[in-house]
Scaffold this motif. Structure first.
Motif, PDB file in Angstrom:
ATOM      1  N   VAL A   1       0.843  -1.201   0.000  1.00  0.00           N
ATOM      2  CA  VAL A   1       0.000   0.000   0.000  1.00  0.00           C
ATOM      3  C   VAL A   1       0.874   1.246   0.000  1.00  0.00           C
ATOM      4  O   VAL A   1       0.675   2.177  -0.796  1.00  0.00           O
ATOM      5  CB  VAL A   1      -0.939   0.015   1.226  1.00  0.00           C
ATOM      6  N   LEU A   2       1.858   1.278   0.883  1.00  0.00           N
ATOM      7  CA  LEU A   2       2.750   2.439   0.973  1.00  0.00           C
ATOM      8  C   LEU A   2       3.536   2.627  -0.320  1.00  0.00           C
ATOM      9  O   LEU A   2       3.727   3.763  -0.786  1.00  0.00           O
ATOM     10  CB  LEU A   2       3.704   2.272   2.155  1.00  0.00           C
TER      11      LEU A   2
ATOM     12  N   LEU B   1       2.600   1.806  -3.323  1.00  0.00           N
ATOM     13  CA  LEU B   1       1.687   2.340  -4.332  1.00  0.00           C
ATOM     14  C   LEU B   1       1.476   3.840  -4.148  1.00  0.00           C
ATOM     15  O   LEU B   1       1.482   4.605  -5.116  1.00  0.00           O
ATOM     16  CB  LEU B   1       0.343   1.609  -4.258  1.00  0.00           C
ATOM     17  N   LEU B   2       1.284   4.253  -2.910  1.00  0.00           N
ATOM     18  CA  LEU B   2       1.067   5.674  -2.644  1.00  0.00           C
ATOM     19  C   LEU B   2       2.308   6.496  -2.987  1.00  0.00           C
ATOM     20  O   LEU B   2       2.207   7.631  -3.460  1.00  0.00           O
ATOM     21  CB  LEU B   2       0.680   5.881  -1.179  1.00  0.00           C
ATOM     22  N   GLN B   3       3.475   5.904  -2.776  1.00  0.00           N
ATOM     23  CA  GLN B   3       4.719   6.607  -3.102  1.00  0.00           C
ATOM     24  C   GLN B   3       4.887   6.799  -4.608  1.00  0.00           C
ATOM     25  O   GLN B   3       5.538   7.745  -5.049  1.00  0.00           O
ATOM     26  CB  GLN B   3       5.914   5.836  -2.532  1.00  0.00           C
ATOM     27  N   THR B   4       4.279   5.919  -5.391  1.00  0.00           N
ATOM     28  CA  THR B   4       4.365   6.063  -6.848  1.00  0.00           C
ATOM     29  C   THR B   4       3.416   7.136  -7.369  1.00  0.00           C
ATOM     30  O   THR B   4       3.461   7.481  -8.545  1.00  0.00           O
ATOM     31  CB  THR B   4       4.038   4.732  -7.554  1.00  0.00           C
ATOM     32  N   GLY B   5       2.547   7.638  -6.489  1.00  0.00           N
ATOM     33  CA  GLY B   5       1.646   8.710  -6.895  1.00  0.00           C
ATOM     34  C   GLY B   5       0.222   8.284  -7.165  1.00  0.00           C
ATOM     35  O   GLY B   5      -0.606   9.106  -7.576  1.00  0.00           O
ATOM     36  N   ILE B   6      -0.095   7.023  -6.936  1.00  0.00           N
ATOM     37  CA  ILE B   6      -1.469   6.576  -7.147  1.00  0.00           C
ATOM     38  C   ILE B   6      -2.399   7.313  -6.181  1.00  0.00           C
ATOM     39  O   ILE B   6      -2.059   7.533  -5.023  1.00  0.00           O
ATOM     40  CB  ILE B   6      -1.593   5.048  -6.958  1.00  0.00           C
ATOM     41  N   GLU B   7      -3.534   7.740  -6.668  1.00  0.00           N
ATOM     42  CA  GLU B   7      -4.469   8.508  -5.847  1.00  0.00           C
ATOM     43  C   GLU B   7      -5.534   7.583  -5.268  1.00  0.00           C
ATOM     44  O   GLU B   7      -6.238   6.899  -6.006  1.00  0.00           O
ATOM     45  CB  GLU B   7      -5.114   9.613  -6.681  1.00  0.00           C
ATOM     46  N   ALA B   8      -5.620   7.596  -3.954  1.00  0.00           N
ATOM     47  CA  ALA B   8      -6.602   6.755  -3.269  1.00  0.00           C
ATOM     48  C   ALA B   8      -7.457   7.617  -2.356  1.00  0.00           C
ATOM     49  O   ALA B   8      -6.946   8.466  -1.629  1.00  0.00           O
ATOM     50  CB  ALA B   8      -5.898   5.674  -2.459  1.00  0.00           C
ATOM     51  N   SER B   9      -8.761   7.382  -2.396  1.00  0.00           N
ATOM     52  CA  SER B   9      -9.679   8.091  -1.504  1.00  0.00           C
ATOM     53  C   SER B   9      -9.759   7.404  -0.154  1.00  0.00           C
ATOM     54  O   SER B   9      -9.903   8.053   0.886  1.00  0.00           O
ATOM     55  CB  SER B   9     -11.082   8.146  -2.123  1.00  0.00           C
ATOM     56  N   ILE B  10      -9.671   6.066  -0.175  1.00  0.00           N
ATOM     57  CA  ILE B  10      -9.799   5.250   1.038  1.00  0.00           C
ATOM     58  C   ILE B  10      -8.942   3.997   0.882  1.00  0.00           C
ATOM     59  O   ILE B  10      -8.832   3.437  -0.216  1.00  0.00           O
ATOM     60  CB  ILE B  10     -11.270   4.829   1.280  1.00  0.00           C
TER      61      ILE B  10
END
Length: 215
Positions: A39-40, A42-51
């Motif tokens: 998860v972390l 993915l977020l570091q690659t810039g993927i946008e997640a609402s939840i």
């Protein structure tokens, strides 16, 4: 559109949840992972997640560890825990670490979707089954306290003095507040100790807290 990262290490469960979520036009699973580390990443690659919708028991990085990391690095992205674990310790720890919701895996599809949308608007959510458990406990508290007091044959005055003692009142202060003599206060204190069979005032207050008579 509510973009969801789904973190669950069991493929069958993860696929089933994804199918349920994507039946709703407002929800989209933008990524699937098997643990918190992914998860972390993915977020570091810039993927946008609402939840983030995550299990607690996952390899490498579990749900609680993920909550701690998210609180530091991505505090604006809410996390809902979806778990089979109904132990209160896990539930309390999850919310202490910043969870926005806690759901059991036997939740209905409709409630799961409602929970995601509710959290997306900035609220927190616990599933119906958990809410009912908490309600049952709250409803039972008064009777538990009453039964505890009756079992020890406490008078209303003794209970009142016990509460004042727990708040740090001295004998002199209780005497002034209740308009009775200091000697009478000391008598009540000794009666409470005798009835509960504890050694001293500190043990008396601890005993009362553990048995639910005072908070």
């Amino acid at each position: 559109m509510i973009n969801i990262i789904l973190a669950e290490d069991h493929n069958i469960v993860r696929n089933g949840v994804k199918i349920l979520l994507e039946r709703d036009a407002d929800l989209k699973v933008v990524a699937e992972t098997e643990n918190g580390k992914e998860v972390l990443n993915l977020l570091q690659t810039g993927i946008e997640a609402s939840i983030i919708l995550a299990d607690i028991n996952m390899p490498d990085m579990d749900g609680i560890s993920l909550l701690k990391q998210m609180k530091q690095k991505y505090p604006d992205v809410p996390i809902i825990i979806l778990s089979m674990l109904d132990n209160e310790q896990y539930i309390i720890e999850a919310f202490k670490e910043g969870a926005s919701g806690y759901l059991f895996k036997n939740i209905s599809a409709d409630e799961l979707i409602f929970a995601l949308k509710h959290v997306h608007t900035g609220n927190r959510y616990i599933c119906t089954e958990l809410s009912l458990r908490l309600l049952d406990r709250l409803m039972n508290l008064p009777s538990q306290r009453k039964n505890w007091a009756l079992h020890h044959d406490f008078s209303a005055r003794e209970i009142e003095i016990l509460h004042l003692m727990s708040e740090g009142y001295t004998n002199n202060e209780m005497s002034d507040k209740l308009f009775i003599s200091k000697r009478t206060i000391e008598g009540y204190r000794q009666n409470l100790i005798d009835k509960t069979k504890v050694k001293n005032t500190a043990a008396l207050i601890k005993y009362a807290v553990l048995n639910g008579i005072i908070e």
